[in-house]
Design an enzyme around this catalytic site. Structure first.
Site, mmCIF file in Angstrom:
data_model
loop_
_atom_site.group_PDB
_atom_site.id
_atom_site.type_symbol
_atom_site.label_atom_id
_atom_site.label_comp_id
_atom_site.label_asym_id
_atom_site.label_seq_id
_atom_site.Cartn_x
_atom_site.Cartn_y
_atom_site.Cartn_z
ATOM 1 N N SER A 164 31.343 40.780 33.700
ATOM 2 C CA SER A 164 32.232 41.148 32.430
ATOM 3 C C SER A 164 31.536 41.427 30.929
ATOM 4 C CB SER A 164 33.223 40.054 32.316
ATOM 5 O OG SER A 164 34.196 39.704 33.360
ATOM 6 N N ASP B 259 40.937 42.679 24.886
ATOM 7 C CA ASP B 259 39.930 41.731 25.558
ATOM 8 C C ASP B 259 38.443 42.445 25.100
ATOM 9 O OD1 ASP B 259 38.558 39.988 27.116
ATOM 10 O OD2 ASP B 259 38.894 40.627 29.069
ATOM 11 N N HIS C 211 37.231 37.451 26.624
ATOM 12 C CA HIS C 211 37.118 36.325 27.495
ATOM 13 C C HIS C 211 35.769 35.810 27.624
ATOM 14 C CE1 HIS C 211 36.895 39.183 30.841
ATOM 15 N NE2 HIS C 211 35.831 38.140 31.473
#
Length: 361
Positions: free
Chosen positions: A214, A130, A99
């Site tokens: 992230s 992911d 992402h």
């Protein structure tokens, strides 16, 4: 505490007891002789340096871990999104979240010890887990690859540090513990910042994970990356991040996926079980989620081989009730390709059960 019920007793005995309860180090709260008080006081003074040394040792340990690992954590910028990444090898491969890269192919990368922006290209993205790998066009001299730990040795209570670029603040570090292991978590879709993936065996941590963290590194005190921070829990009552509840993809999964992407340019063995259907959540007469309707069946897939067909409504996988497409994904996340299980479903109002050998996603 209700102030009206709180009364201070001014007697000397009560005051003495109160001071004892605070554990004051200035004097022992005792009616014993002066010699005894001096002995207790000297013991306290002797213990104090040990506590100070323990704190100093822990702080030194933190500083050593940061010195070891932070140079391997980078900031990644696309046209719109910003995140973090971890240097995977000395050839310039960097692992991050799918992402973070989104649908982009080129990126600007900043390392921890330089303000210069480097360019990188996407190798491959695997949204189902992911994870993604990008590669620096010209890896700088001295680029340091991170050391990934053994996920099976991660234990609840371990001290961990989360490293990344929260809110664009590069080379930031937060501290916490491993709160739980083996979590199965479903991300929000793109509108929520994730890929919509359901990921098993996540590491839960109390270390702060904010936007921009992230793709970074969750690190133990042995300077090993034990996970890639991916998302923070959202409190549904307020629609905002729940403090102290974050999740990281375990190092074993990172190595498996990144290794395949680097070697083959794509994931060739996901290890993720699949039914081989496209489904959607259906509701009952009370508008409550009541199962997953089969929209289409992959030819030759697990569902096709078991005889499931379009229009069937799946209500159970093995011993797990299925009410939504998310609950089906989470149930499958606990299985492996080749596992045998049962699927309970309804067809034309009749309840049926069939044996299924799961395929691979």
């Amino acid at each position: 505490m209700d102030a009206r019920r709180f009364r201070i007793r001014r007697s000397a005995a009560a005051l003495t007891a109160f001071l004892c309860g605070l554990g004051l180090l200035l004097a022992a709260c005792s009616s014993s002789s002066t010699g005894t008080r001096e002995k207790e006081g000297s013991t306290t003074r002797a213990a104090a340096p040990k506590a100070v040394r323990a704190v100093d040792d822990l702080q030194d340990g933190y500083l050593e871990v940061i010195k070891d690992v932070l140079p391997s954590v980078v900031q990644i910028r696309g046209r719109r999104d910003l995140g973090s990444g971890v240097v995977y090898d000395d050839e310039g491969h960097i692992v991050t979240n799918a992402h973070v890269v989104g649908g982009e192919k080129t990126f600007r990368v900043t390392t921890a010890n330089s303000e210069d922006e480097l360019t990188a290209d996407l190798v491959s993205s695997y949204p189902q887990q992911d994870l993604a790998v990008i590669k620096l066009d010209s890896p700088p001299k001295g680029l340091r690859a991170a050391r990934f730990g053994d996920s099976s040795k991660v234990e609840v209570g371990q001290i961990v540090l989360a490293m990344g670029s929260p809110l664009g603040l590069s080379s930031s570090v937060t501290q916490g513990i491993v709160s739980a292991t083996g979590r199965t978590v479903t991300e929000d879709g793109r509108d929520g910042g994730g890929t919509g993936a359901t990921i098993a065996n996540m590491v839960q941590t109390s270390a702060a994970i904010n936007p921009g963290n992230s793709g970074g590194a969750l690190v133990n005190l042995d300077s090993e990356v034990i996970g890639v921070p991916t998302l923070a829990a959202v409190d549904p009552s307020v629609g905002e991040a729940a403090p102290g509840i974050g999740f990281a993809i375990p190092a074993s999964t990172v190595r498996t996926i990144a290794g395949q992407i680097i070697e083959h340019g794509r994931v060739v063995d996901s290890g993720r079980a699949a039914l081989g259907i496209v489904g959607r959540t259906v509701v009952n007469d009370e508008y409550r989620a009541a199962g997953v309707a089969v929209v289409s069946v992959q030819e030759g897939g697990a569902a096709d081989r078991a005889g499931l067909r379009r229009g069937d409504i799946i209500t159970r996988l093995g011993d797990t009730d299925i009410t939504t497409i998310t609950s089906l994904a989470e149930a499958l996340a606990g299985e492996k390709p080749g596992d045998e299980t049962t699927v309970t479903y309804t067809r034309n109002g009749s309840r049926k059960t069939v044996d299924v050998t799961l395929g691979e996603q």
